[in-house]
Design a protein around this motif. Structure first.
Motif, PDB file in Angstrom:
ATOM      1  N   GLU A  31       0.819  -1.215   0.000  1.00  0.00           N
ATOM      2  CA  GLU A  31       0.000   0.000   0.000  1.00  0.00           C
ATOM      3  C   GLU A  31       0.851   1.263   0.000  1.00  0.00           C
ATOM      4  O   GLU A  31       0.601   2.200  -0.763  1.00  0.00           O
ATOM      5  CB  GLU A  31      -0.946   0.004   1.212  1.00  0.00           C
ATOM      6  CG  GLU A  31      -1.970  -1.104   1.191  1.00  0.00           C
ATOM      7  CD  GLU A  31      -1.459  -2.463   1.663  1.00  0.00           C
ATOM      8  OE1 GLU A  31      -2.175  -3.448   1.488  1.00  0.00           O
ATOM      9  OE2 GLU A  31      -0.333  -2.545   2.217  1.00  0.00           O
ATOM     10  N   LYS A  32       1.871   1.297   0.840  1.00  0.00           N
ATOM     11  CA  LYS A  32       2.760   2.464   0.891  1.00  0.00           C
ATOM     12  C   LYS A  32       3.533   2.590  -0.412  1.00  0.00           C
ATOM     13  O   LYS A  32       3.746   3.693  -0.931  1.00  0.00           O
ATOM     14  CB  LYS A  32       3.721   2.345   2.082  1.00  0.00           C
ATOM     15  CG  LYS A  32       4.763   3.453   2.169  1.00  0.00           C
ATOM     16  CD  LYS A  32       4.140   4.797   2.483  1.00  0.00           C
ATOM     17  CE  LYS A  32       5.196   5.845   2.814  1.00  0.00           C
ATOM     18  NZ  LYS A  32       5.615   6.636   1.681  1.00  0.00           N
ATOM     19  N   LEU A  67       2.490   1.660  -3.404  1.00  0.00           N
ATOM     20  CA  LEU A  67       1.569   2.205  -4.404  1.00  0.00           C
ATOM     21  C   LEU A  67       1.382   3.709  -4.235  1.00  0.00           C
ATOM     22  O   LEU A  67       1.365   4.462  -5.217  1.00  0.00           O
ATOM     23  CB  LEU A  67       0.215   1.503  -4.316  1.00  0.00           C
ATOM     24  CG  LEU A  67       0.084   0.212  -5.094  1.00  0.00           C
ATOM     25  CD1 LEU A  67      -1.194  -0.519  -4.707  1.00  0.00           C
ATOM     26  CD2 LEU A  67       0.120   0.474  -6.584  1.00  0.00           C
ATOM     27  N   VAL A  68       1.239   4.176  -3.005  1.00  0.00           N
ATOM     28  CA  VAL A  68       1.075   5.613  -2.764  1.00  0.00           C
ATOM     29  C   VAL A  68       2.336   6.361  -3.187  1.00  0.00           C
ATOM     30  O   VAL A  68       2.253   7.424  -3.817  1.00  0.00           O
ATOM     31  CB  VAL A  68       0.712   5.883  -1.286  1.00  0.00           C
ATOM     32  CG1 VAL A  68       0.807   7.365  -0.953  1.00  0.00           C
ATOM     33  CG2 VAL A  68      -0.688   5.369  -0.994  1.00  0.00           C
ATOM     34  N   LEU A  78      -2.586  -1.564  -9.499  1.00  0.00           N
ATOM     35  CA  LEU A  78      -3.938  -1.351  -8.995  1.00  0.00           C
ATOM     36  C   LEU A  78      -4.893  -2.414  -9.544  1.00  0.00           C
ATOM     37  O   LEU A  78      -5.725  -2.956  -8.819  1.00  0.00           O
ATOM     38  CB  LEU A  78      -4.440   0.045  -9.372  1.00  0.00           C
ATOM     39  CG  LEU A  78      -3.818   1.206  -8.616  1.00  0.00           C
ATOM     40  CD1 LEU A  78      -4.218   2.530  -9.250  1.00  0.00           C
ATOM     41  CD2 LEU A  78      -4.197   1.187  -7.148  1.00  0.00           C
ATOM     42  N   PHE A  94      -3.557  -5.530  -2.661  1.00  0.00           N
ATOM     43  CA  PHE A  94      -3.358  -4.511  -1.639  1.00  0.00           C
ATOM     44  C   PHE A  94      -4.668  -4.338  -0.872  1.00  0.00           C
ATOM     45  O   PHE A  94      -5.733  -4.721  -1.346  1.00  0.00           O
ATOM     46  CB  PHE A  94      -2.921  -3.178  -2.261  1.00  0.00           C
ATOM     47  CG  PHE A  94      -3.921  -2.607  -3.236  1.00  0.00           C
ATOM     48  CD1 PHE A  94      -4.899  -1.730  -2.799  1.00  0.00           C
ATOM     49  CD2 PHE A  94      -3.893  -2.955  -4.569  1.00  0.00           C
ATOM     50  CE1 PHE A  94      -5.838  -1.209  -3.686  1.00  0.00           C
ATOM     51  CE2 PHE A  94      -4.819  -2.443  -5.466  1.00  0.00           C
ATOM     52  CZ  PHE A  94      -5.798  -1.567  -5.014  1.00  0.00           C
ATOM     53  N   ARG A 118      -7.470  -2.012   0.223  1.00  0.00           N
ATOM     54  CA  ARG A 118      -8.039  -0.768  -0.311  1.00  0.00           C
ATOM     55  C   ARG A 118      -8.122   0.338   0.744  1.00  0.00           C
ATOM     56  O   ARG A 118      -7.792   1.481   0.476  1.00  0.00           O
ATOM     57  CB  ARG A 118      -9.412  -1.052  -0.895  1.00  0.00           C
ATOM     58  CG  ARG A 118      -9.374  -2.024  -2.052  1.00  0.00           C
ATOM     59  CD  ARG A 118     -10.725  -2.655  -2.320  1.00  0.00           C
ATOM     60  NE  ARG A 118     -11.718  -1.724  -2.785  1.00  0.00           N
ATOM     61  CZ  ARG A 118     -12.052  -1.548  -4.051  1.00  0.00           C
ATOM     62  NH1 ARG A 118     -11.467  -2.266  -4.976  1.00  0.00           N
ATOM     63  NH2 ARG A 118     -12.974  -0.681  -4.393  1.00  0.00           N
ATOM     64  N   LEU A 175      -4.629   1.651   1.537  1.00  0.00           N
ATOM     65  CA  LEU A 175      -4.138   2.481   0.436  1.00  0.00           C
ATOM     66  C   LEU A 175      -4.718   3.894   0.531  1.00  0.00           C
ATOM     67  O   LEU A 175      -3.977   4.881   0.434  1.00  0.00           O
ATOM     68  CB  LEU A 175      -4.506   1.849  -0.908  1.00  0.00           C
ATOM     69  CG  LEU A 175      -4.144   2.692  -2.124  1.00  0.00           C
ATOM     70  CD1 LEU A 175      -2.663   2.563  -2.437  1.00  0.00           C
ATOM     71  CD2 LEU A 175      -4.976   2.300  -3.318  1.00  0.00           C
ATOM     72  N   TYR A 186      -3.258   5.862   3.518  1.00  0.00           N
ATOM     73  CA  TYR A 186      -1.903   6.328   3.232  1.00  0.00           C
ATOM     74  C   TYR A 186      -1.921   7.498   2.253  1.00  0.00           C
ATOM     75  O   TYR A 186      -1.147   8.448   2.396  1.00  0.00           O
ATOM     76  CB  TYR A 186      -1.043   5.204   2.659  1.00  0.00           C
ATOM     77  CG  TYR A 186      -0.685   4.104   3.628  1.00  0.00           C
ATOM     78  CD1 TYR A 186      -1.044   4.145   4.968  1.00  0.00           C
ATOM     79  CD2 TYR A 186       0.014   3.000   3.189  1.00  0.00           C
ATOM     80  CE1 TYR A 186      -0.714   3.124   5.835  1.00  0.00           C
ATOM     81  CE2 TYR A 186       0.361   1.971   4.053  1.00  0.00           C
ATOM     82  CZ  TYR A 186      -0.012   2.043   5.379  1.00  0.00           C
ATOM     83  OH  TYR A 186       0.326   1.037   6.232  1.00  0.00           O
TER      84      TYR A 186
END
Length: 131
Positions: free
Chosen positions: A44-45, A47-48, A67, A72, A74, A77, A80
């Motif tokens: 998640e981190k 992706l951000v 995505l 991940f 949701r 995400l 974050y």
């Protein structure tokens, strides 16, 4: 010389303690690289961070693939993305989610005054005359 981990090109970002908005649980166990512990972010981190700086992850296309893969959490995400304190980072998953049919866009709250601007999805791509 670029550092490599298991034959993959890698980019290391160094953060000052006071600029890191995230806690220990956002990082996976720290492997040793070159004799030093290296913190690696969770999916998640990661992706951000890629939404924030797509030029460091292979572009927005790679973010879209990740995505669409859906590996991940949701809620995590989106939490974050909020913590990044960037309207651009909040808008990108909403737009991409709408295009990919993921359903995240309804869960993202963007301040009314920020709805008038449109951040570039990927600063490495042309900003005009290309669709």
């Amino acid at each position: 010389m670029e550092p490599k981990i298991e034959a993959c090109r890698s980019m290391f970002k160094y953060l000052e303690k006071q600029t890191a908005y995230f806690e220990e649980q956002e990082y996976l166990n720290a492997p040793m690289v070159g004799g030093r512990n290296v913190s690696i972010t969770n999916p998640e981190k990661t992706l951000v961070d890629c939404l924030d700086k797509p030029q460091h992850c292979g572009g927005i296309i790679e973010v879209m693939k990740a995505l669409r893969n859906g590996s991940f959490n949701r809620e995590t995400l989106l939490e974050y993305a909020k913590r990044m304190r960037s309207v651009a980072v909040l808008k990108k998953p909403g737009f991409l989610s709408e295009k990919l049919g993921l359903g995240l866009e309804g869960e993202i709250k963007i301040p009314e005054k920020s709805l008038r601007s449109f951040p570039l999805l990927d600063p490495t791509m042309p900003s005009k005359d290309q669709f």
